[in-house]
Scaffold this motif. Structure first.
Motif, short mmCIF file in Angstrom:
data_model
loop_
_atom_site.label_atom_id
_atom_site.label_comp_id
_atom_site.label_asym_id
_atom_site.label_seq_id
_atom_site.Cartn_x
_atom_site.Cartn_y
_atom_site.Cartn_z
N PHE A 19 0.81 -1.22 0.00
CA PHE A 19 0.00 0.00 0.00
C PHE A 19 0.85 1.27 0.00
CE2 PHE A 19 -2.54 -3.47 1.58
CZ PHE A 19 -3.64 -3.38 0.73
N LYS A 22 -0.29 5.06 -0.81
CA LYS A 22 -1.62 5.33 -0.24
C LYS A 22 -1.46 5.55 1.26
CE LYS A 22 -4.51 2.54 -3.31
NZ LYS A 22 -5.45 3.55 -3.77
N VAL A 24 -2.83 4.56 4.98
CA VAL A 24 -3.42 3.36 5.56
C VAL A 24 -3.95 3.70 6.95
CG1 VAL A 24 -3.01 0.99 6.32
CG2 VAL A 24 -1.88 1.84 4.25
N VAL A 57 -6.65 3.39 2.47
CA VAL A 57 -7.18 2.05 2.66
C VAL A 57 -7.34 1.86 4.17
CG1 VAL A 57 -6.79 -0.41 2.30
CG2 VAL A 57 -5.93 1.23 0.64
#
Length: 143
Positions: A19, A22, A24, A57
């Motif tokens: 990830f 992005k 998290v 996410v």
């Protein structure tokens, strides 16, 4: 903590390093099948579209085993958020983040936000019976 691998409620492996790029959100909750934990996971599910717009996410994490997490996700109607099992080694990831409660055998109720470079930019521990304020998390993600 640099990286981890945990399985989600479907038995699929989640590798934090996948990830990069992005943000998290790691939303730790003490135990599945409890009221405040259910509200916490439902608030993630309800905001999953907004998380996507914020390049984030979100994961729910507890020490519950995968079969329990799977049944709980089905019971709650969770279809987008992945619920991770920090079951074995018991609470290892919670311990790495310093939020494991040895006496009770589960994690604190906590939210940790990791940025796109995998640096922790937010860590908050909440009273165990208190629902985390999702608006506070969204404000951090919007920065």
């Amino acid at each position: 903590m640099e990286d981890f691998r945990l399985k989600d409620h479907s038995g699929k492996e989640v590798h934090l390093n996948d990830f990069r790029g992005k943000k998290v959100l790691l939303s730790f909750h003490p135990l599945a099948w409890t009221e405040v934990c259910a509200e916490q996971m439902n608030s993630l599910e309800e905001n999953q579209e907004l998380f996507g717009k914020l390049n984030t996410v979100a994961f729910g994490i507890s020490v519950d085993p995968i079969p329990s997490k799977k049944a709980w996700a089905k019971e709650l109607g969770i279809t987008h958020i992945r619920l991770l099992s920090d079951f074995w080694p018991h609470g290892e990831i919670a311990k790495e983040y310093g939020i494991f409660r040895d006496k009770e055998g589960f994690s604190e109720r906590a939210n940790i936000i990791i940025d796109d470079k995998q640096e922790i930019i937010f860590l908050k521990v909440y009273p165990i019976h208190e629902l985390p304020d999702i608006a506070e998390i969204i404000k951090v993600l919007e920065r």
